[in-house]
Design an enzyme around this catalytic site. Structure first.
Site, PDB file in Angstrom:
ATOM      1  N   SER A   1     -59.341 100.554 123.431  1.00  0.00           N
ATOM      2  CA  SER A   1     -59.645  99.395 122.736  1.00  0.00           C
ATOM      3  C   SER A   1     -61.080  98.888 122.965  1.00  0.00           C
ATOM      4  CB  SER A   1     -58.716  98.615 123.372  1.00  0.00           C
ATOM      5  OG  SER A   1     -58.915  98.199 124.609  1.00  0.00           O
TER       6      SER A   1
ATOM      7  N   SER B   1     -58.931 102.975 127.520  1.00  0.00           N
ATOM      8  CA  SER B   1     -59.723 102.229 126.624  1.00  0.00           C
ATOM      9  C   SER B   1     -61.098 101.922 127.145  1.00  0.00           C
ATOM     10  CB  SER B   1     -59.040 100.652 126.609  1.00  0.00           C
ATOM     11  OG  SER B   1     -58.023 100.586 126.109  1.00  0.00           O
TER      12      SER B   1
ATOM     13  N   LYS C   1     -66.717  93.008 126.668  1.00  0.00           N
ATOM     14  CA  LYS C   1     -65.717  92.878 125.805  1.00  0.00           C
ATOM     15  C   LYS C   1     -65.350  91.625 125.730  1.00  0.00           C
ATOM     16  CE  LYS C   1     -61.521  95.789 125.415  1.00  0.00           C
ATOM     17  NZ  LYS C   1     -60.613  97.039 126.182  1.00  0.00           N
TER      18      LYS C   1
END
Lengths: 679, 587
Positions: free
Chosen positions: B228, B252, B82
């Site tokens: 996310s 997330s 990420k």
């Protein structure tokens, strides 16, 4: 356009990540190139001069103007009939006491440790003879100090140790658990946008600082003592309570400069200081005297210096002082009430009636503390007297005019939005943090003898004078050296005299101790300073101020003791002892294993005590000066004058080696023999 | 098992057997990534490593394998991270303009320079264990969002929401099956043949799959991948990465895993070092693992949970020197036992049975409980006395108060002076005249640099921390958190070994409708099941299960919550659930 920020070798963040375009190279007059993170001056220039203290230029100006405080005095007293007594803090109008000054201190002390508080970045401590002040801007910085995303704080144990010792020296209570919090505000020198500090759970609480008033102050105080509200007793000592001590981070430094290319003013930020470990020491508002406030700061400074947790350099900002000032009315009613109250109750009453508090930030000298407190007391008194009391606000002291200037009003007070620091677990003072010891064990093992205790011991055990004891204690390593020298000298000079009476021993002791203290304080300190300055300059620290701590001394306490033995047994004069010390210092590599007595005899540092030689000397000198002898014969004051003259000549003839008292005795005898005077 | 994707064990076996080389594997994965970005428009990656660079590293991995010097089972395995996790060679932008995120898949025009250091977790996977970096993945800016739609605007002025690849995968499978030589008969031979397909064939397959999908009854809708960690989930679901690290603050990792049909593990708070993570809400942030199977997640967890070793995170907590709990060992035990969950008490907390729970989710919940019971677990109803519904109902509100407060604090460092992007102040004449020039600079930089949702949370956090609101909001939320944590901890200590609840109560929404018009508080509702374990710092894993609804396009995922540092227990149960619920990821 894109200048690269020079990045400390320890850092692993590439220069490119720290954005280009906002750094610039500034050429100093000595040719050093220094790089800063640059911010347009207009961006920093705020209406209230926020954080005025961080501007180095101000510091320079302070230093430069520090002796012109006469102008400050003028502005305090000439315009009105209001006066303030620096000793008592009483503000009077046309000679009538009207208000009592109330003072509280907040002191930020930079811990003298080898790394920053949370980043692990090395900062030279004074122990290695260099400090962060020697680093180029923005070179002593780790990613966390620049708030590079992803880097997390790790608490320095060394900082905890230093803070715990400081708290112990101030007789604080140390709760087992303290916590860190975040204090938020935006400013260019605060990279994270918050300061990691302690608020609701500080490291230490409820301490006390014992202070001693300078002796000249005491006399004046006694004179003024007839005043009813004279704050504290007339004693030479006083104590101030410490409310709390907290561990926190320092900010970066903002420096005003002119861009050499555009000639525009701009503010430069140096992050070397950002993240350094501080302790904030908050005093209870118990002080009433501006002079005492300055004394308390000085006492604290020496105390922290003594235990080695802060180098105490006010001028370099390693100790920074804020003072809170308010006034409380003294009226006839109050005086009446007061008579039946204890001193503590009186003070409580004063606090309850006190007006709005003003915080004066960042005072860089003891004088500024006094001047700022007095100025504020007068300003507040005049306003209160005219029924327009002053507001609660933050001010800064302008050294040039001797006035305080508003930096922030209560309406503009910041909301710091305190929040528990989620990146740090609570600080538990246990074996994990304290090298395997409990707090009590740690303090017992690591806290050196406190200055007050050491001073008392030196006076009590060795009969040293108060003054000399204070000077010796002023440099902690000197205490150990003094003890060592004392031991050596005592064992040699009192050897075999165990039958000597106690009283005699005591007087012998004080003679020895005075001699050691004299050589230590007057000679050895000077030698250390001279040679250390030379060494630092040789190592390239051009601005090195040197140091006077005997920590760096090349002479040991034993050597010092041996020299004193030679001095006291009459083998050497004072002058010779000094010369011998210099020889020992200078050639310490070759001479460290040689007995000082041996060196003294090798180098001819020996007094002439043989009466025959001295008599010879005297007769020769007199024979060479027949005119003077004639004048001597006139007697009276001539005789006295000429005797001195002969004494000087004879001493010169002996190349300073004649034993002074013997020489004096023998000269008198010879003169009596050659030219007996009538009574 | 869908054809385009591999598990770590499959890949390692093929590599060890010499059936494929690491170079082939990496080339295949990168072709998938390129196809995903350019043909499908998944927007899974923010940066993609150059092919040559990747092939160099793959070559080294092949060499190590040849000489029997492989660093670990992860040697040569393509993985993604990420964009809020520091990878030395990549920019660290957290998907925000203020950190120089300015999307362009060709790094040449990237504004932000490489960050120059590795997060503790990245260092382990890439430098110590031989993993191969595919690229950094897209996310909701600073991790704030549940749909993968809070992304900064790209160069073309368009937002780049991450698309869920699941609807396309079954079509891709079909295309790939047709493309491989017919003589490949066994599953393994077919897999190898797929991996060896030329890149133009793979690209063509993607093109065809897209066409088929657009003609299908779904009409080519784009669905959210969840957020996310949206790009991390999309990259693993698609198969361009075999493993991805995301971050989980309040769901997330688990939410995108649920919607993309993956295993998403949020370990206990502090178990994986947060060093190198762009902080969002420090007391919640955890590094999470997205993988295709429970085994894959176990491999990664065992490597990343450094037992008692040095960490650059002060809140780090290891399993402790006496605990040898290896999740891999725990899972391996399963195959040798008939009733592997014997003695495990599974709690079904009443407090989580909320009215809004759709019937298919409830059915799936019962089915999951049944499976666990079949394998020896004891099912226990956890009453409202143990975990009170009142606290669970308020948990989401408390969560948003606390994360906003911490976010406002953590994000106050972004002012554009030291790094990142600084606004041009001349364009800010409309700002408050009371500001000092410095304040104006801050204000304009931050209003230009932060996206809407981020700005909203900063403002909210600033408000709840202000001295007027601190007690009524922040402190109240912190108290609620403490009570909830206490209830969950004691339940998991005294009554049950794990809790079983759904991960999310709704299927992924169409992203055309979200982002633009969806109320942000409605989006918060996606987190209702995932925030309670985050508030308590407990480990939690999301497992995809085949939906009980016929013809469902997305799996229906269940969540297993364990006691602190009891990842082994929940992963064991997760393994059983995943194995027994049949395949996922489309028909």
């Amino acid at each position: 356009m894109l200048n690269i920020l020079k990045w400390g070798s320890a850092s692993r963040v590439p220069r490119a990540f720290l954005s280009g375009g906002r750094t610039s190279i500034i050429c100093f007059q000595d040719g050093r190139e220094v790089e800063f993170v640059r911010i347009q001056h207009r961006q920093l220039h705020s209406k209230y001069h926020h954080h005025h203290h961080n501007h180095r230029r101000c510091c320079r100006r302070d230093r430069f103007y520090s002796f012109t405080s006469s102008s400050a005095k003028k502005s305090l007293s000439t315009t009105t009939e209001w006066t303030v007594d620096g000793e008592t803090g009483i503000v009077s109008h046309q000679g009538t006491p009207r208000y009592q000054t109330l003072l509280g201190l907040e002191i930020h002390a930079q811990l003298d440790i080898s790394t920053k508080l949370f980043s692990g970045c090395a900062v030279g401590s004074s122990g290695v003879g260099s400090s962060i002040h020697n680093y180029k801007p923005n070179t002593s910085v780790f990613p966390l100090d620049m708030a590079v995303p992803g880097w997390l704080p790790r608490l320095s144990q060394e900082a905890v140790h230093a803070a715990v010792l400081s708290a112990a020296a101030l007789h604080c209570v140390l709760p087992p658990v303290s916590r860190f919090e975040r204090k938020h505000y935006f400013y260019a020198d605060l990279p994270l946008g918050y300061q990691m500090t302690q608020q609701r759970w500080p490291l230490a609480r409820n301490g006390v600082l014992h202070c001693q008033r300078p002796s000249n102050q005491k006399k004046k105080r006694n004179k003024n003592n007839n005043n009813a509200i004279a704050s504290s007793s007339s004693s030479t000592t006083f104590s101030v309570s410490i409310d709390r001590i907290q561990l926190e981070q320092d900010t970066g430094k903002t420096i005003l400069a002119t861009n050499p290319r555009t000639q525009q003013k701009e503010s430069l930020v140096d992050f070397n200081r950002a993240g350094q470990a501080l302790i904030e020491i908050v005093f209870a508002p118990e002080l009433t005297s501006p002079v005492d406030a300055a004394t308390a700061v000085e006492t604290l400074r020496l105390l922290l210096k003594h235990i080695g947790t802060c180098n105490g350099k006010l001028e370099e900002g390693s100790l920074r002082c804020d003072v809170n000032v308010s006034i409380s009315p003294i009226d006839d009613n109050l005086e009446y009430e007061v008579s039946s109250l204890s001193q503590q109750q009186q003070h409580q009453l004063l606090l309850e009636r006190a007006g709005n508090r003003v915080e004066v930030k960042n005072l860089n000298s003891l004088r500024q503390i006094q001047e700022a407190a007095k100025y504020e007391a007068l300003r507040q008194a005049q306003a209160a007297f005219q029924h327009t009391p002053t507001a609660q606000e933050t001010r800064t002291f302008d050294v040039k005019t001797g006035r305080t200037i508003v930096t922030r009003t209560k309406g503009g007070a910041k909301d710091y939005r305190f929040m528990p620091e989620p990146d740090l677990p609570p600080l538990v003072l246990d074996a994990n943090v304290l090298d395997g010891m409990t707090v009590t064990e740690f303090i017992a093992a690591r806290l050196p003898e406190l200055p007050q205790d050491a001073r008392e011991r030196l006076q009590r055990d060795y009969g040293l004078s108060d003054y000399m004891a204070t000077v010796v204690v002023g440099d902690p390593p000197a205490i150990a050296m003094f003890d060592e020298a004392m031991q050596v000298a005592l064992s040699q000079l009192t050897d075999g005299e165990d039958t000597t009476q106690k009283q005699q021993l005591q007087s012998q002791k004080s003679k020895i101790s005075e001699a050691i203290a004299n050589l230590l304080c007057n000679e050895l300190f000077a030698l250390v300073r001279e040679f250390e300055t030379r060494r630092l300059i040789a190592e390239g620290h051009l601005d090195a101020a040197g140091t006077t701590s005997v920590q760096f001394s090349k002479i040991t306490g034993t050597q010092l003791g041996n020299v004193v033995v030679l001095l006291l047994e009459g083998t050497m004069s004072n002058t010779m002892a000094k010369q011998l010390l210099r020889v020992l210092y200078k050639e310490h590599d070759e001479l460290q294993d040689v007995e000082p007595r041996q060196i003294a005899s090798d180098r001819g540092f020996a007094l002439i005590t043989d009466p025959a030689i001295i008599e010879d000397l005297c007769r020769k000198v007199i024979a060479e000066h027949t005119d003077e002898l004639e004048r001597y014969k006139l007697g009276g004051k001539f005789a006295k004058k000429i005797t001195k003259f002969f004494l000087g000549k004879a001493m010169t003839a002996s190349q300073g080696n004649a034993h002074p008292e013997r020489l004096n005795e023998i000269l008198m005898e010879v003169l009596e023999d050659i030219a007996p005077l009538e009574d | 098992m869908s054809r385009s994707q591999l598990t770590i064990q499959q890949a390692a076996r093929l590599l060890d057997a010499g059936l494929i080389s690491c170079k082939q594997l990496v080339a295949y994965c990168r072709t998938l990534a390129v196809a995903g970005e350019e043909i499908w428009g998944l927007h899974a990656y923010n940066t993609l490593v150059d092919l040559d660079q990747m092939l160099d590293q793959a070559g080294e991995s092949d060499r190590r394998r040849h000489y029997g010097e492989t660093m670990s089972i992860l040697d040569g395995i393509p993985m993604s991270f990420k964009s809020n996790i520091a990878v030395r060679t990549e920019p660290l932008t957290a998907g925000s303009r203020i950190l120089g995120y300015h999307h362009d898949i060709n790094k040449a025009s990237m504004i932000a320079p490489p960050v120059g250091y590795d997060a503790d977790t990245v260092k382990i996977l890439l430098r110590d264990k031989g993993g191969i970096l595919m690229g950094t993945t897209s996310l909701d800016e600073f991790g704030m969002g549940s749909l993968g739609t809070n992304t900064a605007v790209g160069v073309d002025g368009k937002a780049r929401p991450t698309k869920n690849p699941l609807p396309l995968l079954s079509f891709l499978d079909e295309m790939l099956a047709n493309a491989i030589p017919k003589d490949a008969s066994s599953a393994e031979e077919q897999l190898v043949a797929t991996l060896q397909l030329p890149s133009d064939v793979i690209l063509q397959c993607h093109q065809n799959a897209l066409q088929l999908y657009e003609q299908s009854h779904m009409g080519g809708f784009a669905f959210s991948a969840g957020g996310s960690s949206s790009g991390s989930a999309a990259s693993v679901a698609h198969g361009s990465a075999l493993l991805s690290l995301g971050t989980d603050t309040g769901g997330s990792v688990r939410l995108p895993a649920a919607w993309c049909g993956l295993v998403g593990l949020k370990p206990s708070y502090g178990l994986l070092s947060r060093h190198g993570i762009v902080s969002y809400a420090s007391s919640f942030d955890t590094v999470g693992i997205l993988a295709r199977s429970v085994d894959c997640a176990c491999i990664a967890l065992d490597v990343l949970a450094q037992r008692g070793e040095y960490s650059r995170d002060s809140t780090f907590s290891s399993y402790g020197p006496n605990n040898t709990s290896s999740s891999q060992v725990a899972v391996a035990e399963l195959s040798t036992s008939n009733n592997p969950l014997n003695g495990v008490k599974v709690g079904i907390p009443e407090a989580f049975s909320i009215r809004e729970c759709p019937s298919d989710i409830s059915e799936n919940w019962s089915k999951a409980a049944q499976i666990l019971e079949d394998y020896g677990a004891e099912i226990v109803q956890v009453s409202a006395e143990s975990i009170s519904p009142g606290l669970i109902q308020k948990a989401l509100a408390a969560y948003y108060v606390l994360v906003s407060a911490e976010a406002s604090s953590n994000l106050s460092r972004y002012d554009g002076f030291r790094y990142g992007v600084k606004a041009n102040t001349t364009a800010t004449t409309d700002l408050n005249k009371d500001y000092t020039p410095l304040e104006q600079q801050y204000a304009s930089t931050r209003s230009e640099g932060f996206g809407k949702e981020v700005a909203r949370r900063i403002l909210c956090g600033t408000y709840v921390l202000s001295s007027d609101q601190f007690h009524t909001h922040y402190e109240a939320a912190a108290t609620l958190r403490a009570c909830l944590a206490e209830e969950l901890h004691s339940t998991l200590k005294e009554r049950v070994d794990l809790l079983l609840i759904p991960t999310v109560l709704s299927p992924p929404p169409h992203i055309e409708y979200s982002g633009t018009s969806m109320d942000s508080t409605v989006m918060f509702a996606n987190d209702i099941m995932t925030t309670p374990p985050s508030l308590a710092g407990l480990p939690s894993v999301s497992v995809p299960m085949t939906s009980t609804v016929e013809d469902a396009k997305f799996p229906s995922s269940m969540q297993l919550i364990g006691g602190r540092l009891r990842e082994d227990v929940i992963l064991k149960a997760a393994h059983v659930l995943l194995k027994q619920s049949g395949s996922y990821g489309g028909p």
